[in-house]
Design an enzyme around this catalytic site. Structure first.
Site, PDB file in Angstrom:
ATOM      1  N   SER A 115      46.822  71.308  14.574  1.00 39.16           N
ATOM      2  CA  SER A 115      46.722  69.878  14.878  1.00 39.16           C
ATOM      3  C   SER A 115      46.640  68.977  13.653  1.00 39.16           C
ATOM      4  CB  SER A 115      45.508  69.625  15.778  1.00 39.16           C
ATOM      5  OG  SER A 115      44.342  70.148  15.172  1.00 39.16           O
TER       6      SER A 115
ATOM      7  N   LYS B  18      47.135  62.836  15.819  1.00 42.26           N
ATOM      8  CA  LYS B  18      46.556  61.580  16.308  1.00 42.26           C
ATOM      9  C   LYS B  18      47.562  60.429  16.327  1.00 42.26           C
ATOM     10  CE  LYS B  18      42.227  62.885  16.948  1.00 42.26           C
ATOM     11  NZ  LYS B  18      41.694  62.940  18.324  1.00 42.26           N
TER      12      LYS B  18
ATOM     13  N   GLU C  39      37.390  54.287  17.672  1.00 40.52           N
ATOM     14  CA  GLU C  39      36.309  55.126  17.174  1.00 40.52           C
ATOM     15  C   GLU C  39      36.953  56.260  16.384  1.00 40.52           C
ATOM     16  OE1 GLU C  39      37.773  55.706  20.014  1.00 40.52           O
ATOM     17  OE2 GLU C  39      38.181  57.830  19.719  1.00 40.52           O
TER      18      GLU C  39
END
Lengths: 393, 266
Positions: free
Chosen positions: A377, A89, A111
């Site tokens: 990830s 991210k 969010e």
């Protein structure tokens, strides 16, 4: 076949910007400027400098020998879990905070589902000294407590989203409402390849560093830039978009996207959008969407907060419809099993999201000489409470 | 037949009161009774909201009415069946307002046909981009005699206001403030400059001001800048607070349109 976004913001029939007029100036400002900003040499330099010295890139491409032995193929893990803040991210939030600065924005909203994107946003806001507000579903605040604490420590205000299923979809609604109510000074850092154009394209471009590195690293380790498979989990799909990006036009590379089947496809508690969804509009873009016959959005379920989303990025809807992507799904149970397996075989605790990608290894028939790149990830620290509930005795 | 919205604006140029409510709220079958009470109470036009699970341009009051309506079993099909004979009783213009997804699942042409069959005059779809309307649906709307009404906000550029005015029919909807519905209390100087700016543009359509209109004072002030105003959240709040819808309409009409309360529903 073209897999990139069109000038009007579409991937095939999917994408676009279906937004109320109140959002138009914000989105239009971004749309008209993002490419030019991202192409500036000073921007690129700042972005790559931070990725290298702050995030710790390039992330390793690690050949998982014991996992490879288990599945009878040569499996490499792209270690996005080793990035600063623990997931892919941060690649996107670094990029977007630099864009926000160039747009003169002072206030950042985001969010978050699992909290990884919220943490990554709060992190870059602390780094740049900008105000940060993160919307998070009430249910997710409960199940991802460590990330909530991290965001608060980083100085972000965490606002609970209490409508609907109180998860990622509802947090996104609240963030969009905030942006409508605060035009001008606010930038909305969307965490995935969802939302109105240009978000899906912009986020994919920032995450494309993943596949850019894979090509170089794979060449060093195997002599070829091209694997046989790239596997990634998909909620909204930003890590998958980044891992697939530089392989889209190499049609011999099989791109495998793994969705969350929850308690099972037919159980009524699932988030497997390509199987259960049909075309519709969510959060400003046309994509595949889990919905009733009457067009109401169905509340999804997954053990993994980051995959608990009833839609999918429009780029993935296009990869699915065009047949370029292979779409699989893994249940909560299969993901947990795969998470424990990786932990015991390689000493790596994966995020529950990434564990879904690992679970897909069971569903694919490999040849011994196949090269498989699996995008790991995120790391599983945030999920320990869930893992502990299911720890095999 | 001429569109009822056009007829309204031909005969009335000021103080037009348009009221929004969410279909299926407070009770599933309140749609027709509410329309009758509002018409008798002095509303000039009504916008019927089609409830949606994720109304991201709406504030908390309309969100809650929307989710309550869905729980009550409201759906597009049910709404059209409730509206089948609406024109035997109601003569004021009626507008359907909703989000694009439920309309797309119903089918745009099916939706337009059902609108015409039940005597709907206009449609507001806040998340339908004007460009897409022009390319894909403009002719269809014309064929079914439906007006589309687009929104204008304080941030909308002059060029875009012109384009929205060109594509809109009946009137244009001036959002008083760039905020989700129901979140403001009075008009600032900045808003007044915006209303003046739009008025000075002499658009081809009349305009109504919506968002933040909740009492006599805000209604009157809005009417100073446009042909009238739209009240949404304030009416929904009245519906939520009063025991029955007759009381709700009465106390609402009294609070917004004082001079009408004498001949409001008895």
């Amino acid at each position: 076949m073209n897999y990139q976004v069109s000038e009007k913001g579409f991937y095939g029939e999917f994408g676009g910007a279906f937004i109320p007029e109140m959002l138009y100036p914000n989105v239009e400002e971004l749309r008209s400027r993002y490419l030019e900003i991202m192409a500036e040499p000073a921007f690129r330099e700042a972005f790559h400098h931070l990725l290298k010295h702050y995030v710790g890139r390039p992330s390793p491409l690690y050949e998982a020998k014991r996992l490879s032995q288990q599945y009878g193929a040569r499996i490499f893990l792209k270690r996005e879990d080793l990035n600063h803040t623990g997931a892919h991210k941060i690649n996107n939030t670094i990029g977007q905070i630099l864009v926000a600065q160039r747009l003169g924005k002072k206030r950042i909203i985001a969010e978050t589902g699992a909290g990884q994107h919220g943490v990554a946003t709060a992190t870059v806001c602390a780094l740049m000294g900008l105000e940060c507000i993160v919307y998070m579903g009430e249910v997710d605040i409960q199940r991802q407590a460590p990330n909530v604490a991290r965001m608060k420590m980083l100085g972000a205000k965490v606002v609970p989203a209490c409508s609907g299923s109180k998860t990622l979809k509802d947090a996104t609604n609240e963030a969009i409402r905030d942006w409508i109510n605060n035009p001008g000074n606010t930038h909305y850092i969307i965490g995935s390849v969802v939302g109105p154009h240009p978000y899906p394209d912009m986020v994919a471009r920032f995450q494309s560093i993943i596949s850019e590195e894979i090509r170089v690293q794979l060449k060093e380790q195997t002599g070829s830039e091209l694997p046989d498979y790239v596997i990634a989990c998909v909620g909204g799909g930003s890590n998958a978009a980044g891992a697939f990006y530089h392989f889209l036009d190499d049609e011999k590379v099989k791109l495998v996207a793994v969705e969350a089947a929850g308690k099972g496809i037919g159980s009524g508690f699932s988030a497997a959008t390509t199987t259960l969804g049909k075309p519709g509009i969510i959060h400003g873009s046309k994509t595949l969407l889990m919905q009733t016959e009457d067009g109401q959005i169905i509340e999804p379920h997954s053990i993994s907060a980051g995959l608990d989303y009833p839609g999918i990025g429009p780029v993935h809807a296009h990869l699915f419809e065009s047949g370029r992507g292979i779409f699989l799904s893994a249940t909560d149970e299969a993901a947990l099993r795969a998470g424990f397996l990786l932990t015991r075989l390689e000493g790596i605790i994966p995020a529950l999201e990434s564990a879904h990608a690992l679970a897909a290894l069971d569903q694919l028939q490999f040849k011994k000489e196949d090269t498989v790149v699996l995008n790991l990830s995120g790391r599983g620290d945030k999920d320990l409470e869930t893992y502990m509930k299911y720890l095999p005795s | 037949m001429k569109n009822r919205i056009d007829l309204l604006f031909e005969k009335k140029h000021a103080e037009i009161l348009s009221v929004y409510f969410t279909a299926g709220f407070p009770e599933r079958d309140d749609t027709l009774p509410l329309l009758e009470l509002l018409e008798a109470g002095g509303a000039d036009m009504v916008e019927i909201g089609i409830p949606f699970s994720d109304p991201l341009a709406d504030g908390p009051v309309i969100q809650q009415s929307s989710s309550a309506a869905l729980k009550n079993g409201m759906s597009m099909r049910l709404l059209f069946s409730q509206l089948r004979d609406v024109r035997k009783k109601i003569s004021m213009p009626l507008i359907l307002m909703g989000y694009l997804n439920p309309v797309l699942q119903f089918g745009m042409e099916n939706f337009c046909r059902s609108c015409r069959e039940s005597g709907i005059d206009g449609v507001i779809l806040p998340d339908l981009p004007p460009d897409m309307f022009e390319e894909e649906y403009k002719e269809m709307f014309a064929e079914y005699g439906l007006h589309i009404i687009f929104l204008i906000t304080p941030q909308t550029s002059e060029e875009r206001v012109r384009r929205i005015d060109d594509l809109s029919g009946g009137f244009v909807y001036l959002v008083s403030d760039s905020a989700t519905t129901g979140s403001r209390n009075s008009f600032s100087e900045k808003q007044q400059i915006y209303f003046e700016r739009i008025r000075a543009m002499k658009l081809r359509n009349p305009s109504l001001i919506g968002f933040g209109i909740h009492n006599r004072e805000t209604f009157t002030r809005a009417c100073g800048f446009a042909s009238g105003a739209i009240v949404g959240s304030a009416f929904i709040r009245s519906l939520a607070e009063n025991k029955d819808i007759m009381q709700a309409v009465q106390s609402f009409v009294q609070s917004v349109k004082k001079e009408n309360h004498d001949h409001s529903v008895a």
